[in-house]
Write a protein that holds these residues in place. Structure first.
Motif, PDB file in Angstrom:
ATOM      1  N   LYS A  81       2.486  -2.315  -7.068  1.00 35.81           N
ATOM      2  CA  LYS A  81       1.755  -1.782  -8.164  1.00 35.81           C
ATOM      3  C   LYS A  81       1.871  -0.240  -8.235  1.00 35.81           C
ATOM      4  O   LYS A  81       1.450   0.348  -7.421  1.00 35.81           O
ATOM      5  CB  LYS A  81       0.224  -2.201  -8.050  1.00 35.81           C
ATOM      6  N   ILE A  82       2.842   0.143  -9.021  1.00 34.08           N
ATOM      7  CA  ILE A  82       3.109   1.470  -8.843  1.00 34.08           C
ATOM      8  C   ILE A  82       2.359   2.333  -9.863  1.00 34.08           C
ATOM      9  O   ILE A  82       1.912   2.217 -11.117  1.00 34.08           O
ATOM     10  CB  ILE A  82       4.487   1.646  -9.469  1.00 34.08           C
ATOM     11  N   THR A  83       1.870   3.548  -9.277  1.00 36.10           N
ATOM     12  CA  THR A  83       0.897   4.493 -10.152  1.00 36.10           C
ATOM     13  C   THR A  83       1.852   5.535 -10.816  1.00 36.10           C
ATOM     14  O   THR A  83       2.934   5.604 -10.290  1.00 36.10           O
ATOM     15  CB  THR A  83      -0.268   5.060  -8.954  1.00 36.10           C
ATOM     16  N   ASP A  84       1.164   6.147 -11.392  1.00 35.78           N
ATOM     17  CA  ASP A  84       2.161   7.205 -12.311  1.00 35.78           C
ATOM     18  C   ASP A  84       1.572   8.773 -11.741  1.00 35.78           C
ATOM     19  O   ASP A  84       1.847   9.709 -12.405  1.00 35.78           O
ATOM     20  CB  ASP A  84       1.463   7.215 -13.776  1.00 35.78           C
ATOM     21  N   ASN A  85       1.142   8.722 -10.454  1.00 39.04           N
ATOM     22  CA  ASN A  85       0.860   9.837  -9.579  1.00 39.04           C
ATOM     23  C   ASN A  85       2.100  10.673  -9.078  1.00 39.04           C
ATOM     24  O   ASN A  85       1.774  11.704  -8.693  1.00 39.04           O
ATOM     25  CB  ASN A  85      -0.089   9.536  -8.731  1.00 39.04           C
ATOM     26  N   LYS A  93      10.094   5.576 -15.988  1.00 44.93           N
ATOM     27  CA  LYS A  93       9.441   4.719 -16.940  1.00 44.93           C
ATOM     28  C   LYS A  93      10.238   4.697 -18.173  1.00 44.93           C
ATOM     29  O   LYS A  93      10.751   5.508 -18.873  1.00 44.93           O
ATOM     30  CB  LYS A  93       8.209   5.277 -17.254  1.00 44.93           C
ATOM     31  N   GLN A 136       6.122   3.001  -0.536  1.00 41.96           N
ATOM     32  CA  GLN A 136       5.339   1.831  -0.868  1.00 41.96           C
ATOM     33  C   GLN A 136       6.397   0.758  -0.512  1.00 41.96           C
ATOM     34  O   GLN A 136       7.663   0.665  -1.309  1.00 41.96           O
ATOM     35  CB  GLN A 136       5.116   1.828  -2.360  1.00 41.96           C
ATOM     36  N   ARG A 194       0.712  -1.322   0.052  1.00 39.64           N
ATOM     37  CA  ARG A 194      -0.115  -0.074  -0.112  1.00 39.64           C
ATOM     38  C   ARG A 194       0.784   1.227  -0.048  1.00 39.64           C
ATOM     39  O   ARG A 194       1.975   1.226   0.397  1.00 39.64           O
ATOM     40  CB  ARG A 194      -0.845  -0.041   1.153  1.00 39.64           C
TER      41      ARG A 194
END
Length: 530
Positions: free
Chosen positions: A485-489, A529, A476, A74
């Protein structure tokens, strides 16, 4: 009766000498400086890995809880980490004891129980929790004075020992650390003085007091066993290995202390696998010449410690080791067996069980200076005796030597404490990562994400980082080999000290480019990325 009269006479003679000489003013000044340095900038240095676990234990948390609640993938904030460094109404003293017993039984609960009460009473800030050690360390002054009086029968040596301990970098550093070693030093001094007094007076109350101090030592740090062995060897040797009344009284007192410790000893035996896991780093191989070099440097740094890699430090180390060697020579050659054997047993019974296995089988137990606290105290007492003997000698050349040694060690101690007081961290807060620099890099970004795993000692390192990171930083954390699970925020994403295999897996599976920050040796990578 004659011995008592002689000691009282010596006391007043020593007091008269100290009052008439300028050295008395210097010794008192060292005492006040020692007290000052113990509290000055006490919250400045990094709250490092081992101190993190002090807070974790005293508030009743375990490693398992940290892993389950934080390393689950999380996205969390700094505040989520800090919850494990604060009191929790749902956690009791029983949770503190269970945490120690199951995960680190080599750390008995006495200090942690006191620290828990301290934090609940006065607060849990870095400075407040560390101040417990600082206040406890002040008890070393009357304790070392008493021990010197029992050993040497002179108050001069006691005052010199107070001065040396007062501005010793070793004692000041551990007086400003949320750990049990200041308490352990006090108990070593008290138990040793109590033993000598019990051997002299041969009364039941003082033998009971000795047994009580030994029991407190057992419940403070597990290596108190080596101190007890030193006491036993000394007493049996002085008594000629005969079953005298003194030996019987000693056996009763020490056996009572051991019986009191049996419940925790049973936990140590039961959970010995946990000890092997948490202390496996002490078995890491170190080249023998390097090991001995580190060992002797550590000895010199109990008097003078201004940092590593300086010519001044090298010269200081040579001077201090020469003084230590000379003090041991004077101690053995100019004193009764009852005096020098007490310190020699205390020193050798502590250092040989740690140094010899390192030299024969490999490891680095003997270069952890906090484990060598009995050795440190024994050396400081021997040097205090040397200075006291020389400085009030009837021979002018001896007086000059004594004054020169006193000025060198006390000036070196003051300079060392002044340097240490301004530092953000020190080598006693050893870890593989420059936590302060890592936090500074992350804090330069506006809304960063820090990703990490449970690799090596990361749990403690990440909690240590939480004291330095800006509040907006997010984290995280996962248990290897799981991937997050990496977000792009997040504009800036960092990776802290994962295993090499996990880092390569992250690059391939999630299509990220991983580069070391500033191409430095820091355990920090920047994620972009691909």
């Amino acid at each position: 009766m004659k011995k008592t009269v002689s000691k009282v006479t010596n006391y007043w003679q020593d007091l008269s000498q100290i009052i008439k000489s300028k050295i008395g003013v210097l010794l008192v000044l060292m005492l006040f400086l020692g007290i000052f340095f113990r509290f000055y900038n006490i919250d400045r240095k990094l709250y490092w890995h081992d101190e993190i676990y002090t807070s974790l234990r005293i508030f009743g948390y375990s490693n398992q809880e940290v892993t389950e609640k934080l390393f689950n993938g999380r996205v969390i904030g700094v505040e989520d980490l800090q919850k494990f460094q604060r009191p929790n109404s749902e956690k009791s003293l029983i949770d503190t004891i269970n945490s120690l017993a199951t995960e680190v039984p080599q750390h008995p609960p006495l200090y942690y129980a006191i620290a828990r009460w301290w934090a609940q009473t006065f607060g849990y800030s870095i400075g407040t929790i560390r101040s417990l050690s600082a206040w406890i360390s002040l008890l070393a002054f009357p304790a070392v004075y008493w021990l010197c009086w029992e050993l040497f029968g002179t108050m001069v040596a006691g005052w010199v020992a107070i001065a040396l301990i007062g501005i010793s970098p070793f004692h000041v550093l551990y007086a400003q650390e949320a750990r049990s070693f200041s308490l352990w030093a006090v108990i070593i001094l008290l138990s040793s003085a109590a033993l000598l007094r019990a051997m002299r007076l041969k009364t039941k109350p003082i033998w009971r007091f000795y047994g009580a101090t030994l029991a407190l030592g057992f419940y403070t740090f597990s290596l108190t066993g080596l101190v007890a062995i030193a006491h036993g060897i000394y007493l049996l040797t002085i008594e000629g290995f005969r079953l005298t009344k003194t030996v019987r009284d000693y056996l009763v007192a020490s056996s009572a202390a051991l019986v009191i410790f049996l419940p925790w000893l049973a936990l140590i035996i039961t959970n010995f696998a946990s000890i092997k896991t948490t202390t496996k780093w002490t078995y890491n191989e170190v080249a023998k010449p390097l090991l001995l070099n580190w060992f002797f440097r550590q000895i010199s740094q109990i008097f003078i410690d201004v940092g590593e890699g300086t010519k001044l430090m090298d010269l200081g180390a040579i001077a201090v080791l020469t003084i230590v060697g000379y003090s041991m020579y004077i101690l053995v050659c100019r004193n009764y067996k009852k005096t020098w054997l007490a310190l020699l047993c205390l020193i050798l019974a502590n250092v040989l069980p740690l140094l010899l296995p390192d030299l024969i089988f490999g490891g680095q137990r003997s270069i952890v200076i906090r484990y060598l606290t009995p050795l440190v105290l024994g050396i400081q007492l021997a040097v205090a005796h040397l200075i006291a003997t020389k400085i009030f000698s009837n021979i002018s050349s001896s007086r000059r030597i004594g004054k020169a040694i006193a000025i060198l060690l006390m000036a070196g101690g003051i300079i060392s404490c002044a340097v240490i007081s301004q530092a953000d961290t020190w080598k006693t807060k050893a870890n593989n990562h420059d936590t302060t620099k890592i936090a500074q890099i992350i804090n330069k970004t506006s809304f960063p994400l820090l990703i990490s795993t449970n690799n090596e000692v990361n749990e403690g390192e990440i909690l240590s980082l939480s004291y330095l990171l800006n509040p907006q930083t997010k984290l995280q954390l996962v248990v290897e080999p799981n991937l997050p699970k990496i977000t792009d925020n997040f504009k800036d994403m960092f990776l802290f000290n994962p295993s090499e295999e996990w880092r390569e897996k992250l690059e391939k599976a999630l299509n990220y480019k991983v580069e070391r920050v500033d191409r430095s040796k820091l355990s920090l990578w920047k994620l972009t990325k691909s």
